[in-house]
Design an enzyme around this catalytic site. Structure first.
Site, mmCIF file in Angstrom:
data_model
loop_
_atom_site.group_PDB
_atom_site.id
_atom_site.type_symbol
_atom_site.label_atom_id
_atom_site.label_comp_id
_atom_site.label_asym_id
_atom_site.label_seq_id
_atom_site.Cartn_x
_atom_site.Cartn_y
_atom_site.Cartn_z
ATOM 1 N N HIS A 1 0.851 -1.320 -0.049
ATOM 2 C CA HIS A 1 0.109 -0.089 -0.061
ATOM 3 C C HIS A 1 0.915 1.372 0.014
ATOM 4 C CE1 HIS A 1 -3.415 2.717 0.570
ATOM 5 N NE2 HIS A 1 -2.676 3.092 1.385
ATOM 6 N N LYS B 1 -14.659 11.045 3.775
ATOM 7 C CA LYS B 1 -15.405 11.795 4.825
ATOM 8 C C LYS B 1 -14.511 12.139 5.903
ATOM 9 C CE LYS B 1 -19.970 10.174 3.794
ATOM 10 N NZ LYS B 1 -20.937 9.009 3.907
ATOM 11 N N THR C 1 -13.210 -2.806 3.282
ATOM 12 C CA THR C 1 -14.762 -2.759 3.638
ATOM 13 C C THR C 1 -15.626 -3.033 2.439
ATOM 14 O OG1 THR C 1 -14.984 -0.386 3.431
ATOM 15 C CG2 THR C 1 -14.376 -1.281 5.804
ATOM 16 N N GLY C 2 -14.827 -2.383 1.255
ATOM 17 C CA GLY C 2 -15.787 -2.291 -0.076
ATOM 18 C C GLY C 2 -15.981 -1.051 -0.446
#
Ligand code: R5P
Length: 279
Positions: free
Chosen positions: A119, A181, A216-217
């Site tokens: 990542h 968010k 989490t998708g």
């Protein structure tokens, strides 16, 4: 040619020669078969750190330190590196776990880590992160190749954010711009996706959405919904690391028939194997 040591959690790809069990209280019990054979030798150790990342990490440290004691020179293959997403800190006092984990591995005797689409690395090849030497291998092209089986016509490849752009830049891929968010104080270390915007044409085109991981998708679901709202024809989604948490597979399958991943984390979605890319 280095000698191979293989953990039981790699058994789907290579025959294991390390035993891992548990004491009654939960402590890990590890046995390296034929240990003396590795004294002073170059060794490639194959070990997964997911699922059960915390226990698997302790097992790895036990193996590494034992091999260090007998002077082995060890490279470790960890297909999916957990904690890699905590490479930056935002909150006061937050621990930068990615660097801590890398330092622990280096200090325990890992001379080089081989991993897939890590990542915090934005290119293939050799890197140094903290004290650890890392070789990053990409599976993006193999996933794109696999996607040809789903589309009988041309398709475009898109990633959900600029961070994942390296996955597709050699394949003419495009990227969304992702805004998350603000922290809501409830979900530790996670922010839902606020919006995805883009400046490429979508209508009547086929798309493969690629990302380094589906956790989490939330990111992938938002990307597919966006493509569909804007008139995309067929959409498939592929990922290197399929964690598929909560009920995200169910939600993804409501949006597309084609959800697939590599076997860095083996699941029913793993239709592309890392086997040929292993050192
Ligand atoms: C983020 O920068 C990563 O590349 C992934 O897009 C993200 O980690 C996926 O997480 P989730 O599936 O929870 O949206």
């Amino acid at each position: 040619m280095p000698l191979s040591l293989v953990s039981p959690n790699f058994a789907d790809l290579i025959e294991p020669n390390i035993e891992v069990g548990k004491f009654p209280d939960g402590d890990a019990h590890v046995r390296i078969l034929d240990l003396e054979k590795y004294r002073g030798q170059e060794v490639t150790l194959y070990h997964r750190l997911y699922p059960k990342q915390n226990t698997s990490l302790v097992v790895l440290l036990l193996i590494l330190d034992t091999l260090k004691e007998i002077g082995a020179k060890v490279s470790v293959v960890i297909p999916y590196l957990p904690y890699a997403r905590q490479d930056k800190t935002k909150l006061n006092g937050e621990v930068g776990s990615a660097k801590v984990i890398c330092n622990l591995l280096a200090r325990a005797g890992c001379q080089k880590l081989y991993t897939f689409d890590c990542h915090f690395l934005n290119s293939e090849g050799d890197h140094k992160f903290g004290e650890l030497n890392i070789h990053n291998i990409s599976m993006a092209k193999a996933l794109a190749e696999k996607a040809k089986e789903f589309f009988n016509e041309p398709f475009e490849i898109v990633v959900p954010d600029v961070g994942a752009e390296y996955l597709v830049k050699d394949m003419g891929g495009k990227h969304f711009n992702k805004v998350r968010k603000e922290y809501d104080g409830n979900k530790i270390g996670y922010r839902d996706v606020e919006s995805l915007t883009c400046d490429f044409d979508i209508k009547d085109k086929n798309f493969l959405v690629l990302d380094d991981m589906i956790s989490t998708g939330s990111t992938m679901i938002t990307a597919i919904q966006k493509l569909k709202e804007c008139g995309a024809k067929k959409v498939a989604c592929g990922t290197i690391h399929g964690l598929f948490l909560f009920n995200c597979l169910y939600k993804l399958h409501k949006l597309t028939d084609h959800v697939f991943s590599t076997d860095t984390i083996p699941t029913a979605q793993s239709s592309v194997s890392i086997k040929d890319k292993l050192p």
